[in-house]
Design an enzyme around this catalytic site. Structure first.
Site, PDB file in Angstrom:
ATOM      1  N   GLU A   1     -15.783 -15.864  11.388  1.00 42.03           N
ATOM      2  CA  GLU A   1     -16.054 -16.142  12.795  1.00 42.03           C
ATOM      3  C   GLU A   1     -17.541 -15.994  13.078  1.00 42.03           C
ATOM      4  OE1 GLU A   1     -14.821 -14.019  17.023  1.00 42.03           O
ATOM      5  OE2 GLU A   1     -13.331 -14.122  15.425  1.00 42.03           O
TER       6      GLU A   1
ATOM      7  N   ARG B   1     -11.517 -20.037  19.311  1.00 47.06           N
ATOM      8  CA  ARG B   1     -12.870 -19.736  18.833  1.00 47.06           C
ATOM      9  C   ARG B   1     -13.649 -21.025  18.591  1.00 47.06           C
ATOM     10  NH1 ARG B   1     -10.648 -16.149  20.447  1.00 47.06           N
ATOM     11  NH2 ARG B   1     -10.411 -14.029  19.655  1.00 47.06           N
TER      12      ARG B   1
ATOM     13  N   SER C   1     -14.965  -8.618  14.891  1.00 45.18           N
ATOM     14  CA  SER C   1     -14.089  -9.365  13.978  1.00 45.18           C
ATOM     15  C   SER C   1     -14.918 -10.344  13.156  1.00 45.18           C
ATOM     16  CB  SER C   1     -13.028 -10.115  14.774  1.00 45.18           C
ATOM     17  OG  SER C   1     -12.209  -9.218  15.488  1.00 45.18           O
TER      18      SER C   1
END
Length: 337
Positions: free
Chosen positions: A333, A163, A235
């Site tokens: 995130e 990520r 998420s």
């Protein structure tokens, strides 16, 4: 041709569905339009908003939102085995995956059903079910807001990680992604490292591109809420990467704790944030108009009428509960503005 909107409500432009306003929103098609924007009255504060699936607005945005609407897709080369395709930033990511499956091209099928624009994919290095965008990306083309030039970075130069990418580090606030080039293959290479994927694919008759895509779409829809129905950003938290000693302590208490090796660092491993949140007793937790989804603990949801600050407070509560229970830090995130 660029389109400019003043004092625009962003509720329909972010998947959380929170109602905040931006002072200016500009939809742009090409680098020349960006050159005109940054070459004259350069915005002091700006942010690139693609499909709005990874952004949480918490207040009035007193700056300029830039949204790419260019969405062309061009095959650059095809030698009968490998195909290199250039896709502009405004193209829908899942639309690209569907096209690749229709063309019989392998490489991004495990990334089916991820809500994103193509331009956002390399920033986050989106990933799922054992695959990441970096596995297929060969070049990222961006507009440099300092030099007013178009720059091309190779896969290695993008410094992809979990990520992570150079676009979240040195080039944050500098680069505006224009297009991505991906190398796909006609050679079958099924990536079925996840048990639930194997099961779903076998139930459909085996590892074809179409079966893999349909299996992953089915799995995701069974676990993740549709943002058109229930506001969310998928998420919310990243899976934490910890020292092996932390994992060993965790396994003493919870032998079933999911964990995955980090190939770039043998001394560290990745934990499952969703499992941690679930074991902390928070799956299905609700606080007024926000909550933790009852089928996937990684997902924070807006039940209707929530402000960005409500989601931020919930995220802080969840992270603190995980820290208190396991001594593990989880971080968002999602980009919070």
């Amino acid at each position: 041709m660029k389109r400019i909107y003043n004092d625009l409500n962003l509720a329909s432009r972010n998947s959380f569905g929170v109602s905040e306003t931006a002072r200016v929103v500009i939809e742009f098609d090409c680098a020349e339009e960006l050159k005109a924007i940054f070459g004259s009255e350069r915005p002091q504060k700006w942010y690139v908003l693609g499909a709005g699936n990874n952004t949480l607005f918490t207040q009035y945005y007193d700056g300029t939102i830039l949204t790419p609407v260019c969405s062309n897709r061009t095959i650059l080369s095809d030698d009968g085995v490998d195909v290199v395709v250039r896709v502009e930033a405004g193209h829908d990511w899942d639309g690209l995956v569907e096209w690749s499956v229709e063309q019989g091209l392998w490489g991004i099928e495990n990334l089916s059903s991820i809500p994103s624009s193509v331009g956002a994919a390399p920033v986050q290095n989106i990933g799922a079910y054992g695959a990441e965008a970096k596995d297929a990306i060969t070049v990222v083309e961006y507009f440099d807001t300092r030099s007013l030039e178009v720059v091309r970075l190779t896969n290695e130069e993008c410094r992809f990680g979990y990520r992570e990418s150079i676009f979240k580090q040195e080039l944050k606030g500098v680069a505006i992604i224009l297009a991505v080039e991906l190398k796909l293959s006609r050679t079958p290479r099924p990536n079925l490292g996840y048990g639930d994927v194997i099961k779903e694919v076998e139930a459909r008759g085996g590892a074809t591109l179409r079966n893999i895509r349909e299996a992953i779409c089915a799995i995701r829809s069974s676990k993740l809420p549709d943002p058109k129905v229930l506001g969310n950003a998928g998420s919310f938290f990243k899976n934490p990467i910890v020292e092996r000693s932390v994992l060993e302590r965790l396994l003493e208490r919870y032998p079933d704790a999911p964990n995955y090796p980090v190939t770039s660092d043998e001394g560290r491993c990745k934990l499952a944030a969703g499992w941690l949140i679930d074991r902390a007793g928070l799956k299905g937790w609700r606080d007024g108009c926000v909550g933790v989804h009852d089928r996937q603990a990684l997902v924070l949801v807006n039940y209707g009428g929530a402000k960005g600050g409500d989601v931020v407070r919930l995220a802080g509560f969840v992270a603190q509960r995980v820290m208190d229970e396991f001594g593990v830090e989880i971080s968002p995130e999602v980009n919070v503005l």
